[in-house]
Motif scaffolding. Structure first.
Motif, PDB file in Angstrom:
ATOM      1  N   THR A  49      -6.353  -4.143  -5.769  1.00  0.00           N
ATOM      2  CA  THR A  49      -5.020  -4.563  -5.429  1.00  0.00           C
ATOM      3  C   THR A  49      -4.733  -5.981  -5.834  1.00  0.00           C
ATOM      4  O   THR A  49      -3.612  -6.326  -6.123  1.00  0.00           O
ATOM      5  N   SER A  76      -5.988   3.310  -5.520  1.00  0.00           N
ATOM      6  CA  SER A  76      -5.457   3.817  -4.251  1.00  0.00           C
ATOM      7  C   SER A  76      -6.563   3.945  -3.215  1.00  0.00           C
ATOM      8  O   SER A  76      -6.359   3.650  -2.028  1.00  0.00           O
ATOM      9  N   TYR A  77      -7.729   4.380  -3.659  1.00  0.00           N
ATOM     10  CA  TYR A  77      -8.870   4.474  -2.743  1.00  0.00           C
ATOM     11  C   TYR A  77      -9.192   3.104  -2.151  1.00  0.00           C
ATOM     12  O   TYR A  77      -9.395   2.962  -0.926  1.00  0.00           O
ATOM     13  N   ILE A 100      -6.323   2.028   0.298  1.00  0.00           N
ATOM     14  CA  ILE A 100      -6.393   2.749   1.569  1.00  0.00           C
ATOM     15  C   ILE A 100      -7.546   2.218   2.411  1.00  0.00           C
ATOM     16  O   ILE A 100      -7.433   2.054   3.633  1.00  0.00           O
ATOM     17  N   LYS A 101      -8.652   1.917   1.759  1.00  0.00           N
ATOM     18  CA  LYS A 101      -9.810   1.365   2.462  1.00  0.00           C
ATOM     19  C   LYS A 101      -9.462   0.028   3.114  1.00  0.00           C
ATOM     20  O   LYS A 101      -9.791  -0.219   4.281  1.00  0.00           O
ATOM     21  N   ALA A 156      -6.378  -1.053   3.807  1.00  0.00           N
ATOM     22  CA  ALA A 156      -5.346  -0.829   4.813  1.00  0.00           C
ATOM     23  C   ALA A 156      -5.938  -0.281   6.104  1.00  0.00           C
ATOM     24  O   ALA A 156      -5.519  -0.653   7.211  1.00  0.00           O
ATOM     25  N   TYR A 157      -6.937   0.583   5.977  1.00  0.00           N
ATOM     26  CA  TYR A 157      -7.600   1.125   7.166  1.00  0.00           C
ATOM     27  C   TYR A 157      -8.278   0.015   7.965  1.00  0.00           C
ATOM     28  O   TYR A 157      -8.199  -0.024   9.201  1.00  0.00           O
ATOM     29  N   ALA A 163       0.833  -1.207   0.000  1.00  0.00           N
ATOM     30  CA  ALA A 163       0.000   0.000   0.000  1.00  0.00           C
ATOM     31  C   ALA A 163       0.867   1.256   0.000  1.00  0.00           C
ATOM     32  O   ALA A 163       0.599   2.210  -0.742  1.00  0.00           O
ATOM     33  N   ILE A 207       1.024   3.786  -3.267  1.00  0.00           N
ATOM     34  CA  ILE A 207       0.547   5.163  -3.140  1.00  0.00           C
ATOM     35  C   ILE A 207       1.680   6.155  -3.386  1.00  0.00           C
ATOM     36  O   ILE A 207       1.500   7.168  -4.084  1.00  0.00           O
TER      37      ILE A 207
END
Length: 387
Positions: free
Chosen positions: A382, A319-320, A323-324, A326-327, A268, A272
């Motif tokens: 991903t 990327s969205y 990030i989602k 990864a969060y 990630a 990014i």
């Protein structure tokens, strides 16, 4: 036909002012990219695909079995002629009304029929072993081509100063290493274009298909117009994140969840930084501004930049999703289940369906196909992002 070809290869579109195709013909003193060179990519793509088949069978599969990757596919549904006919001829996802009708016809409860359809759908999904072999092949190729790209680029002046991409353009001789790099990358993406129809299907198939088309078009376009210097920067930059992604997927298939989580978070960050940071500030900056300052304006330049911007839009979308995911990984202490998982598990909607009858004796199974899943986490973008 000659008129169409002359219109298509109009020098005013493809080349800067006062430059003709005759100026870019290869000579004994210097070689320049020629459109016919790209035909080499098709037989080479076939060779790459054959190498992949041999690699997966004789290298990846033994490695997977040695790592105890699950070789069996999802649990098979028990044979049932009536349900099989509905599945093959009518629908693979029966609605509530049809479920109730089948429940009365077979004297099964609704949940058992839902489980049968879920298991039957999963029968057509690839096994974890197959997915591991596919990821190992991609990991190996990306590692090789990225290493080659770095070794090549560190000797070039345009790696450290992007204005060198346009120094002397378009009269930039084609180096053998650059030619090899380009043709191998193009051949690999052509092989993906064809093999994606038989590879593991994921929910972002349409997006990935678009991505492959844009990538092949960019490589072809930049080669024909001799924009190969900046092209090598783009290729190497994109390969970096893919190595970590495929490594994360392999760790996931091996059920090394902590390692998989760590690799995913690393991926990630790399994705990014490279796609939302380096790519626009390094690549787009030189193609949008430095190229214009050095050469002025010509139509092919804007087509090239439009393709690069489409690629950037895909980067933002992926990327969205990254990030989602990864969060979720950080907030819950574990990664979320793969949004594109190829194996279905028990859904919440099944829990809401009341049991109309007791389970039939022939469907006495408490297992769910989720137990045979990948325990994945990678999001739709991903899991399959190639570039």
């Amino acid at each position: 036909m000659a008129g169409i070809l002359a219109w298509f290869w109009n020098e005013r579109f493809w080349l800067p002012h006062n430059v003709t195709w005759a100026d870019l013909q290869s000579t004994e003193e210097a070689a320049f990219p020629q459109a016919e060179d790209l035909y080499l990519a098709f037989p080479l793509a076939f060779c790459i695909f054959m190498i992949r088949l041999l690699f997966e069978r004789f290298i990846a599969k033994p490695c997977a079995l040695g790592l105890k990757v699950q070789a069996n596919g999802p649990q098979k549904a028990q044979p049932n002629a009536i349900l099989e006919k509905v599945f093959t001829a009518i629908t693979k996802h029966p609605d509530e009304k049809r479920l109730e009708g089948l429940s009365k016809q077979l004297d099964w409860d609704v949940r058992s029929i839902q489980r049968w359809f879920r298991q039957r759908r999963n029968q057509e999904k690839p096994s974890t072993l197959r997915k591991f072999c596919e990821s190992m092949w991609r990991f190996t190729f990306y590692l090789y081509i990225f290493t080659y790209g770095v070794r090549f680029l560190k000797k070039t002046p345009w790696l450290w100063n992007t204005r060198q991409c346009w120094s002397g353009y378009p009269y930039q001789p084609l180096m053998p290493d650059l030619h090899y790099y380009y043709i191998v990358e193009l051949s690999f993406y052509w092989s993906l274009m064809f093999s994606q129809f038989i590879d593991v299907k994921r929910k972002d198939f349409g997006i990935m298909f678009t991505h492959h088309i844009v990538t092949v078009t960019l490589i072809t376009f930049s080669y024909v117009t001799n924009l190969t210097r900046v092209g090598t920067l783009i290729l190497c930059l994109h390969d970096a994140a893919d190595i970590v992604l495929e490594a994360a997927k392999m760790a996931n298939y091996c059920k090394c969840q902590k390692l998989s989580d760590l690799l995913f978070l690393t991926f990630a960050v790399v994705f990014i930084v490279s796609r939302l940071g380096i790519y626009p500030l390094w690549v787009l900056n030189t193609t949008l501004f430095e190229l214009y300052e050095a050469l002025g304006n010509f139509p092919a330049l804007w087509v090239f930049n439009v393709l690069l911007m489409i690629l950037q839009i895909l980067h933002c979308f992926w990327s969205y999703l990254i990030i989602k995911a990864a969060y979720k990984a950080i907030s819950k202490g574990k990664v979320a289940k793969d949004a594109r998982s190829d194996v279905e598990s028990s859904s919440d909607e099944e829990e809401t369906v009341p049991r109309s009858k007791a389970p039939h004796s022939t469907i006495a199974t408490n297992g769910t196909s989720g137990a045979n899943g990948t325990n994945g986490y990678l999001t739709g973008a991903t899991c399959s992002e190639e570039h």
